[in-house]
Motif scaffolding. Structure first.
Motif, short mmCIF file in Angstrom:
data_model
loop_
_atom_site.label_atom_id
_atom_site.label_comp_id
_atom_site.label_asym_id
_atom_site.label_seq_id
_atom_site.Cartn_x
_atom_site.Cartn_y
_atom_site.Cartn_z
N UNK A 58 33.99 79.75 101.50
CA UNK A 58 33.71 80.80 102.45
C UNK A 58 32.69 81.56 101.89
N UNK A 59 31.53 81.98 102.93
CA UNK A 59 30.28 82.59 102.20
C UNK A 59 30.70 84.12 102.41
N UNK A 60 30.48 84.80 101.11
CA UNK A 60 30.55 86.25 101.34
C UNK A 60 29.13 86.98 101.61
N UNK A 61 28.07 86.45 101.23
CA UNK A 61 26.96 86.81 101.49
C UNK A 61 25.70 85.71 101.23
N UNK A 71 17.43 80.05 101.03
CA UNK A 71 18.58 80.96 101.29
C UNK A 71 19.55 80.87 99.91
N UNK A 72 19.95 82.15 99.45
CA UNK A 72 20.74 82.35 98.48
C UNK A 72 22.12 82.58 98.92
N UNK A 73 23.04 81.86 98.57
CA UNK A 73 24.54 82.37 99.54
C UNK A 73 25.52 82.16 98.04
N UNK A 74 26.56 83.33 98.21
CA UNK A 74 27.51 83.53 97.45
C UNK A 74 28.94 83.34 98.01
N UNK A 75 29.82 83.01 97.38
CA UNK A 75 30.89 82.79 97.92
C UNK A 75 32.04 84.05 97.58
N UNK A 76 33.19 83.87 98.49
CA UNK A 76 34.34 85.18 98.23
C UNK A 76 34.97 84.85 96.71
N UNK A 77 35.40 83.74 96.56
CA UNK A 77 35.89 83.69 95.07
C UNK A 77 35.46 82.58 94.35
N UNK A 78 34.23 82.67 94.09
CA UNK A 78 33.60 81.52 93.10
C UNK A 78 32.85 82.30 92.33
N UNK A 107 28.35 89.79 95.05
CA UNK A 107 27.40 90.94 95.73
C UNK A 107 26.03 90.53 94.90
N UNK A 108 25.08 90.85 95.57
CA UNK A 108 23.79 90.40 95.02
C UNK A 108 22.71 91.17 95.87
N UNK A 109 21.57 91.48 95.35
CA UNK A 109 20.37 92.01 95.91
C UNK A 109 19.12 91.36 95.51
N UNK A 110 18.02 90.95 96.22
CA UNK A 110 16.89 90.55 95.97
C UNK A 110 15.79 91.78 95.84
N UNK A 111 14.80 91.71 94.88
CA UNK A 111 13.79 92.57 94.83
C UNK A 111 12.65 92.44 95.89
N UNK A 112 12.03 93.44 96.48
CA UNK A 112 11.29 93.30 97.59
C UNK A 112 9.97 92.24 97.04
N UNK A 113 9.63 92.33 95.80
CA UNK A 113 8.54 91.58 95.33
C UNK A 113 8.94 90.03 94.96
N UNK A 114 10.19 89.65 95.56
CA UNK A 114 10.33 88.42 95.31
C UNK A 114 10.77 87.64 94.02
#
Length: 263
Positions: A58-61, A71-78, A107-114
């Motif tokens: 199940x995808x958290x974000x 596309x980067x995808x993190x899960x709810x319990x992984x 939870x994660x964030x990507x920097x604007x410069x990539x």
């Protein structure tokens, strides 16, 4: 407008809806373990490009990379996460990042410069990964627990908001804490955003109050006064985001229906 994802409505709650950085494409992802891409064509037609299904995940974000190729995808319990390469169509599982000892990566964030991916760990740990290799570059730590982070538009600094209501400002290059300040009246930090012109910082807390500060004041004092305190939400503020020209701030709460305000 009809629903953007009408050609494939999700079976569970949507965790992510995001426009592609350069193409007329919208992505949805969520609890039903799938990431779907739709072409945004007309008001009444948004054909599905494709869906990828991640079994038992199940995808958290989920987020597009800055160049729009992944596309980067993190899960709810992984503790693992997935990288979907849109050019090759391959789905690459990142089973373990060396040096990151966490039970869950959500939870994660990507920097604007990539170039960087910032992963929020438990117990206040923040992990800075290379977007190119997905390997650990450095670890930082806030006092307490970190609930949300945001990069500045030039990717030189990170604002990290703690559950205890403090905001830590990090220098990305040296990974040192430049300053920290208390978010006025915050009982529990929930979400944070920095405007595209780097003029404002918005902090949303569990009480529903969103405080708006100017960035220059945040860097100078440990108890800055907000330019404005936005009191329109009655439940926990779970999302704050500025529009690209810094004229509108959206504040929202996922805890009740229709709790979205544009300031």
């Amino acid at each position: 407008c009809l629903p953007a994802n009408q050609e494939r409505l999700a079976d569970g709650r949507l965790a992510t809806v995001q426009f592609h950085p350069s193409a007329q494409v919208v992505m949805t992802a969520g609890q039903d373990r799938s990431v779907s891409l739709f072409q945004v064509k007309h008001f009444n037609l948004n054909p599905k490009i494709q869906s990828i299904y991640l079994e038992t995940f199940p995808i958290y974000k989920a987020r597009f990379s800055v160049d729009g190729e992944q596309v980067i995808a993190t899960g709810t319990h992984h503790k693992m996460f997935f990288v979907y390469d849109m050019m090759s169509g391959s789905i690459v599982p990142i089973e373990k990042v060396r040096g990151v000892e966490e039970t869950f990566l959500k939870n994660f964030e990507l920097s604007p410069d990539g170039s960087l991916m910032l992963v929020t760990g438990t117990s206040g740990y923040l992990y800075l990964l290379s977007m190119k290799t997905k390997e650990l570059i450095s670890t930082m730590k806030v006092n307490g627990r970190c609930t949300a982070s945001a990069f500045t538009p030039d990717s030189s600094k990170i604002y990290s908001y703690s559950k205890e209501g403090e905001v830590f400002i990090w220098d990305v290059r040296s990974r040192k804490c430049l300053h920290k300040f208390e978010d006025e009246g915050s009982l529990e930090g929930k979400c944070i955003a920095v405007s595209k012109n780097n003029q404002y910082v918005a902090c949303g807390s569990s009480s529903g109050v969103v405080n708006l500060y100017t960035t220059d004041v945040c860097l100078k004092t440990s108890r800055p006064k907000p330019v404005k305190a936005i009191m329109n939400l009655v439940t926990s503020a779970t999302c704050v985001t500025f529009n690209p020209t810094t004229e509108i701030l959206a504040v929202a709460s996922r805890e009740t229906d229709e709790a979205v305000k544009l300031v």
